[in-house]
Design a protein around this motif. Sequence first.
Motif, PDB file in Angstrom:
ATOM      1  N   ASP A 127       0.864  -1.203   0.031  1.00 21.71           N
ATOM      2  CA  ASP A 127       0.128  -0.111   0.023  1.00 21.71           C
ATOM      3  C   ASP A 127       0.739   1.300  -0.137  1.00 21.71           C
ATOM      4  O   ASP A 127       0.615   2.284   0.786  1.00 21.71           O
ATOM      5  N   HIS A 130       0.588   3.774  -4.724  1.00 19.90           N
ATOM      6  CA  HIS A 130      -0.383   4.598  -4.812  1.00 19.90           C
ATOM      7  C   HIS A 130      -0.155   6.059  -4.151  1.00 19.90           C
ATOM      8  O   HIS A 130      -0.804   7.007  -4.440  1.00 19.90           O
ATOM      9  N   HIS A 131       0.789   6.057  -3.219  1.00 17.83           N
ATOM     10  CA  HIS A 131       0.875   7.310  -2.748  1.00 17.83           C
ATOM     11  C   HIS A 131       2.253   8.206  -3.444  1.00 17.83           C
ATOM     12  O   HIS A 131       2.555   9.297  -2.848  1.00 17.83           O
ATOM     13  N   GLN A 135       3.174   6.636 -10.385  1.00 18.78           N
ATOM     14  CA  GLN A 135       3.362   5.185  -9.980  1.00 18.78           C
ATOM     15  C   GLN A 135       4.121   4.344 -11.059  1.00 18.78           C
ATOM     16  O   GLN A 135       4.892   3.525 -10.494  1.00 18.78           O
ATOM     17  N   GLU A 156      -1.855  -3.410  -3.637  1.00 17.46           N
ATOM     18  CA  GLU A 156      -2.826  -2.410  -4.002  1.00 17.46           C
ATOM     19  C   GLU A 156      -4.005  -2.812  -4.117  1.00 17.46           C
ATOM     20  O   GLU A 156      -4.506  -3.890  -4.831  1.00 17.46           O
ATOM     21  N   ARG A 157      -5.027  -2.144  -3.412  1.00 19.67           N
ATOM     22  CA  ARG A 157      -6.477  -2.169  -3.763  1.00 19.67           C
ATOM     23  C   ARG A 157      -6.808  -3.698  -3.024  1.00 19.67           C
ATOM     24  O   ARG A 157      -6.336  -4.136  -2.055  1.00 19.67           O
ATOM     25  N   ARG A 191      -4.283  12.712  -4.676  1.00 18.17           N
ATOM     26  CA  ARG A 191      -3.128  12.182  -5.868  1.00 18.17           C
ATOM     27  C   ARG A 191      -2.845  13.273  -6.582  1.00 18.17           C
ATOM     28  O   ARG A 191      -1.719  13.564  -7.173  1.00 18.17           O
ATOM     29  N   THR A 197       2.878  14.212  -9.877  1.00 15.85           N
ATOM     30  CA  THR A 197       1.700  13.260 -10.123  1.00 15.85           C
ATOM     31  C   THR A 197       1.605  12.899 -11.672  1.00 15.85           C
ATOM     32  O   THR A 197       1.470  13.879 -12.604  1.00 15.85           O
ATOM     33  N   GLU A 202      -4.389   1.998 -13.642  1.00  9.73           N
ATOM     34  CA  GLU A 202      -3.896   0.896 -12.474  1.00  9.73           C
ATOM     35  C   GLU A 202      -4.176  -0.389 -12.982  1.00  9.73           C
ATOM     36  O   GLU A 202      -4.580  -1.122 -12.095  1.00  9.73           O
ATOM     37  N   TRP A 204      -2.105  -3.110 -12.653  1.00  5.52           N
ATOM     38  CA  TRP A 204      -0.780  -3.417 -12.082  1.00  5.52           C
ATOM     39  C   TRP A 204       0.024  -4.288 -12.982  1.00  5.52           C
ATOM     40  O   TRP A 204       1.291  -4.540 -12.923  1.00  5.52           O
TER      41      TRP A 204
END
Length: 295
Positions: A127, A130-131, A135, A156-157, A191, A197, A202, A204
Motif C-alpha cells: 500500500d 499509490h502514494h 506510479q 494495491e487495492r 493524488r 503526479t 492502474e 498493476w
Amino acid sequence: MTTHPGPDDPYRDADARYLEREAELHAPFLEQAAARLRDLALHGDHTLARVDRILDLGGGPGVASCLLARYFPNAEVVAGAPSTALRVRTGVRARREGLGHRVRTHRVDLPADLGALGSADLVWAGDVVHHLGDQQAALDSLARVLRPGGVIAVVERGLSPRFLPRDIGIGRPGLQARLDAAHEDWFAELRATLPGTRAAVEDWPAMLARAGLVPTGSHSFLIDLPSPLDAAPREHLHAELTQRRALLADRLDAQDRATLDALLDTDAGTGILWRPDAFYLAATTVHTARACTRR
C-alpha cells in the motif's frame, strides 16, 4: 494508509498504533501472502537458491517485516519507513519476537531514497505505490532494486472493508457506500497534489511488465471476521470511523455526520464498540512479478 503531516515526522504515535492494530487485524492475510511468496520465490519455476535480503517498503509498524523474516529464515529484512514512530514500533516488535538481529529499520522517503537501500531478492511494497505521484516510475525504480530472479509483491487495492449491514437502524441506509464514495473523491484530489503526479491506468500486472519484470499473477486474500466481533477489531473500527469522520466531514451531509457520531458514541448501544451486528470483511490483492534471471 492515513498520514498526518508534521514538521519532523509524518506520523504521530497514535497513528502508528492505528496502523499496527490494522496490520495485526490483517495478520491472517499477511501469513497467507508470505507463504505464497515463499513458494513463488523458492519452489516455483526459475526459483532463487535462497532469499538473503528483503526490503519491506510498506512503511508499516513491523508486522509484515517480522512475518517475512519468519518465512525466510536466512534473510535480512530492511524495513523502510519515513516515520520515527513506525520505525520504533518495528524495532520493538522485532526484538519481542526474537528477530532483532535480522530485522533492521531504515529511514526512507520514497521514491528519493530508494537507491540508498541496496538490492534485494524480495521486495514487499505494501500500500505504498499509490502514494507516489508517478506510479509507473516508482515501479521502474523498484524493478531496478531486484536482483536477478528476485520477486516483488505490490499490495494495491482489493475490496474496501465492510463492517455493518446496509441498514443499521439509524440514519439513511447505505452509509458505508457513501463513505467509500467520499473517500474516493478525497483520494483523487490528494493524488492530484502529489509531486510529479501522473495519471495511469492502474493495471498493476501491465505496469510491472512495463517496468521490465515478468508478472507471475495476482491473488486476493480474504479477511473474514464474523459477528459478534472481539474487542480488538471493534477498537480498530472505532479508530477508523473516527478518522473518516474527521477527514470526510465536509463531504457528508448532516444526517450522515450524525450517524457517524452515534456509531462513535462509546457508551451507547448503537456505537460500533457494542453493536452485535458489527463484523469485518475485506479483501486485499497482491500482484507479484519476477526479475529476469539475466539482466
